[in-house]
Design a protein around this motif. Structure first.
Motif, PDB file in Angstrom:
ATOM      1  N   ARG A  36     -87.485  78.523  38.511  1.00 27.22           N
ATOM      2  CA  ARG A  36     -87.567  77.029  38.601  1.00 27.22           C
ATOM      3  C   ARG A  36     -86.319  76.525  39.317  1.00 27.22           C
ATOM      4  N   ARG A  37     -85.137  77.165  38.663  1.00 24.88           N
ATOM      5  CA  ARG A  37     -83.689  77.148  39.420  1.00 24.88           C
ATOM      6  C   ARG A  37     -83.636  77.277  40.811  1.00 24.88           C
ATOM      7  N   TRP A  38     -84.093  78.167  41.471  1.00 24.64           N
ATOM      8  CA  TRP A  38     -83.737  78.268  42.812  1.00 24.64           C
ATOM      9  C   TRP A  38     -84.939  77.837  43.720  1.00 24.64           C
ATOM     10  N   MET A  39     -86.197  77.949  43.125  1.00 22.38           N
ATOM     11  CA  MET A  39     -87.331  77.434  44.011  1.00 22.38           C
ATOM     12  C   MET A  39     -87.379  75.889  43.936  1.00 22.38           C
ATOM     13  N   VAL A  40     -87.512  74.942  42.864  1.00 21.62           N
ATOM     14  CA  VAL A  40     -87.515  73.781  42.741  1.00 21.62           C
ATOM     15  C   VAL A  40     -86.634  72.484  42.442  1.00 21.62           C
ATOM     16  N   GLU A  41     -85.420  73.298  41.821  1.00 20.36           N
ATOM     17  CA  GLU A  41     -84.564  72.262  41.702  1.00 20.36           C
ATOM     18  C   GLU A  41     -83.373  72.320  42.938  1.00 20.36           C
ATOM     19  N   GLY A  42     -82.621  71.493  42.736  1.00 22.45           N
ATOM     20  CA  GLY A  42     -81.483  71.339  43.887  1.00 22.45           C
ATOM     21  C   GLY A  42     -81.164  69.951  44.176  1.00 22.45           C
ATOM     22  N   GLU A  43     -80.083  69.592  44.755  1.00 20.12           N
ATOM     23  CA  GLU A  43     -79.461  68.364  44.991  1.00 20.12           C
ATOM     24  C   GLU A  43     -80.376  67.353  45.697  1.00 20.12           C
ATOM     25  N   GLY A  44     -80.687  66.440  44.984  1.00 20.46           N
ATOM     26  CA  GLY A  44     -81.614  65.508  45.937  1.00 20.46           C
ATOM     27  C   GLY A  44     -83.215  65.522  45.464  1.00 20.46           C
ATOM     28  N   GLY A  58    -103.368  84.271  37.309  1.00 19.49           N
ATOM     29  CA  GLY A  58    -102.238  83.108  36.914  1.00 19.49           C
ATOM     30  C   GLY A  58    -102.032  82.152  37.891  1.00 19.49           C
ATOM     31  N   LEU A  59    -101.898  81.034  37.344  1.00 23.88           N
ATOM     32  CA  LEU A  59    -101.398  79.798  38.269  1.00 23.88           C
ATOM     33  C   LEU A  59    -100.107  79.445  38.134  1.00 23.88           C
ATOM     34  N   GLU A  60     -99.338  79.029  39.036  1.00 19.34           N
ATOM     35  CA  GLU A  60     -98.139  78.259  39.196  1.00 19.34           C
ATOM     36  C   GLU A  60     -98.365  76.984  39.816  1.00 19.34           C
ATOM     37  N   GLN A  61     -97.686  75.844  39.113  1.00 22.51           N
ATOM     38  CA  GLN A  61     -97.999  74.726  39.876  1.00 22.51           C
ATOM     39  C   GLN A  61     -96.591  73.750  39.507  1.00 22.51           C
ATOM     40  N   SER A  62     -96.362  73.340  40.555  1.00 12.74           N
ATOM     41  CA  SER A  62     -95.025  72.252  40.771  1.00 12.74           C
ATOM     42  C   SER A  62     -95.342  70.931  41.504  1.00 12.74           C
ATOM     43  N   ARG A  63     -94.575  70.109  40.939  1.00 11.54           N
ATOM     44  CA  ARG A  63     -94.712  68.708  41.428  1.00 11.54           C
ATOM     45  C   ARG A  63     -93.213  68.345  41.723  1.00 11.54           C
ATOM     46  N   PHE A  64     -92.824  67.647  42.933  1.00 11.49           N
ATOM     47  CA  PHE A  64     -91.414  67.417  43.020  1.00 11.49           C
ATOM     48  C   PHE A  64     -91.521  66.363  43.806  1.00 11.49           C
ATOM     49  N   ARG A  65     -90.228  65.784  44.231  1.00  8.53           N
ATOM     50  CA  ARG A  65     -90.161  64.709  45.245  1.00  8.53           C
ATOM     51  C   ARG A  65     -88.684  64.872  45.654  1.00  8.53           C
ATOM     52  N   PHE A  66     -88.304  64.410  46.967  1.00 12.60           N
ATOM     53  CA  PHE A  66     -87.021  64.475  47.346  1.00 12.60           C
ATOM     54  C   PHE A  66     -86.459  62.970  47.760  1.00 12.60           C
ATOM     55  N   LYS A  67     -85.430  62.753  46.836  1.00  8.99           N
ATOM     56  CA  LYS A  67     -85.034  61.357  46.889  1.00  8.99           C
ATOM     57  C   LYS A  67     -85.866  60.355  46.706  1.00  8.99           C
ATOM     58  N   GLY A  68     -86.592  60.286  45.694  1.00 12.05           N
ATOM     59  CA  GLY A  68     -87.490  59.343  45.298  1.00 12.05           C
ATOM     60  C   GLY A  68     -88.802  59.038  46.502  1.00 12.05           C
ATOM     61  N   GLY A  69     -89.035  60.249  47.184  1.00  9.38           N
ATOM     62  CA  GLY A  69     -89.939  60.020  48.128  1.00  9.38           C
ATOM     63  C   GLY A  69     -91.378  60.402  47.666  1.00  9.38           C
ATOM     64  N   PRO A  70     -92.465  60.473  48.355  1.00  7.29           N
ATOM     65  CA  PRO A  70     -93.670  61.102  47.892  1.00  7.29           C
ATOM     66  C   PRO A  70     -93.803  62.150  46.932  1.00  7.29           C
ATOM     67  N   GLU A  71     -94.522  62.171  46.033  1.00  5.89           N
ATOM     68  CA  GLU A  71     -94.976  63.352  45.357  1.00  5.89           C
ATOM     69  C   GLU A  71     -95.447  64.756  46.328  1.00  5.89           C
ATOM     70  N   ILE A  72     -94.574  65.827  46.213  1.00  5.54           N
ATOM     71  CA  ILE A  72     -95.234  67.040  46.890  1.00  5.54           C
ATOM     72  C   ILE A  72     -95.577  67.818  45.807  1.00  5.54           C
ATOM     73  N   ARG A  73     -96.815  68.671  46.141  1.00  5.17           N
ATOM     74  CA  ARG A  73     -97.330  69.536  45.128  1.00  5.17           C
ATOM     75  C   ARG A  73     -97.426  70.913  45.639  1.00  5.17           C
ATOM     76  N   ASN A  74     -97.205  72.046  45.067  1.00  6.38           N
ATOM     77  CA  ASN A  74     -97.494  73.378  45.107  1.00  6.38           C
ATOM     78  C   ASN A  74     -98.478  74.010  44.263  1.00  6.38           C
ATOM     79  N   ASP A  75     -99.538  74.568  44.746  1.00  5.10           N
ATOM     80  CA  ASP A  75    -100.603  75.158  43.667  1.00  5.10           C
ATOM     81  C   ASP A  75    -100.770  76.417  44.111  1.00  5.10           C
ATOM     82  N   THR A  76    -100.244  77.285  43.181  1.00  5.24           N
ATOM     83  CA  THR A  76    -100.231  78.752  43.671  1.00  5.24           C
ATOM     84  C   THR A  76    -101.268  79.736  42.651  1.00  5.24           C
ATOM     85  N   VAL A  77    -101.861  80.661  43.038  1.00  2.00           N
ATOM     86  CA  VAL A  77    -102.657  81.731  42.263  1.00  2.00           C
ATOM     87  C   VAL A  77    -102.121  82.956  42.723  1.00  2.00           C
TER      88      VAL A  77
END
Length: 155
Positions: A36-44, A58-77
């Motif tokens: 989580r630290r290196w893949m989805v966290e970061g400035e902004g 197994g599944l990996e799912q993340s939801r994030f946005r950059f500087k209040g922009g639209p939600e981006i999603r990553n769905d992994t198997v």
């Protein structure tokens, strides 16, 4: 509305992480808090969610946005895992309800003199954006640089 053709592309990034064994580099991919630290966290970046079940199927799912922009999603198997040697994933990325890519990615962890050689290969299908393959490769290079910084912190 005219549908754009799917763009298919493959790229490989080959790099060495010095002073980091294959076990340490593999752990950075397989340990949820570390990844989580290196893949989805970061400035902004705002992390909305990050869930990871590291096992074949197994599944990996993340939801994030950059500087209040639209939600981006990553769905992994997770397709294949050989501890300290290989991870194969299939994943999609999207923004809101719009999926913009589907990929198969392989990470190989090879002992190298004083560290680990990581060979990252991605085969992607990109929808509606001619620059997407170039942008994905650049984004992956940035993530692998963030991984290098994470490995330096944990020495």
């Amino acid at each position: 509305m005219t549908q754009q053709p799917v763009i298919h592309s493959t790229f490989t990034i080959d790099r060495v992480y010095k002073n980091a064994s294959p076990q340490r580099v593999f752990a950075a991919f397989s340990t949820p808090a570390t990844k989580r630290r290196w893949m989805v966290e970061g400035e902004g970046w705002e992390v909305l969610s990050f869930d990871m079940d590291f096992r074949v199927g197994g599944l990996e799912q993340s939801r994030f946005r950059f500087k209040g922009g639209p939600e981006i999603r990553n769905d992994t198997v997770y397709q294949d895992i050989v501890p300290n040697q290989r991870i194969v994933i299939a994943y999609t990325m999207g923004m809101g309800d719009n999926r913009f890519s589907a990929s198969l990615a392989t990470m190989e962890f090879v002992p190298a003199e004083g560290g680990t050689r990581l060979v990252f290969t991605e085969q992607g299908a990109y929808f509606d954006n001619a620059d997407a393959p170039k942008n994905r490769e650049e984004g992956t290079r940035q993530l692998l640089e963030a991984l290098a910084e994470e490995l330096k912190k944990s020495q």
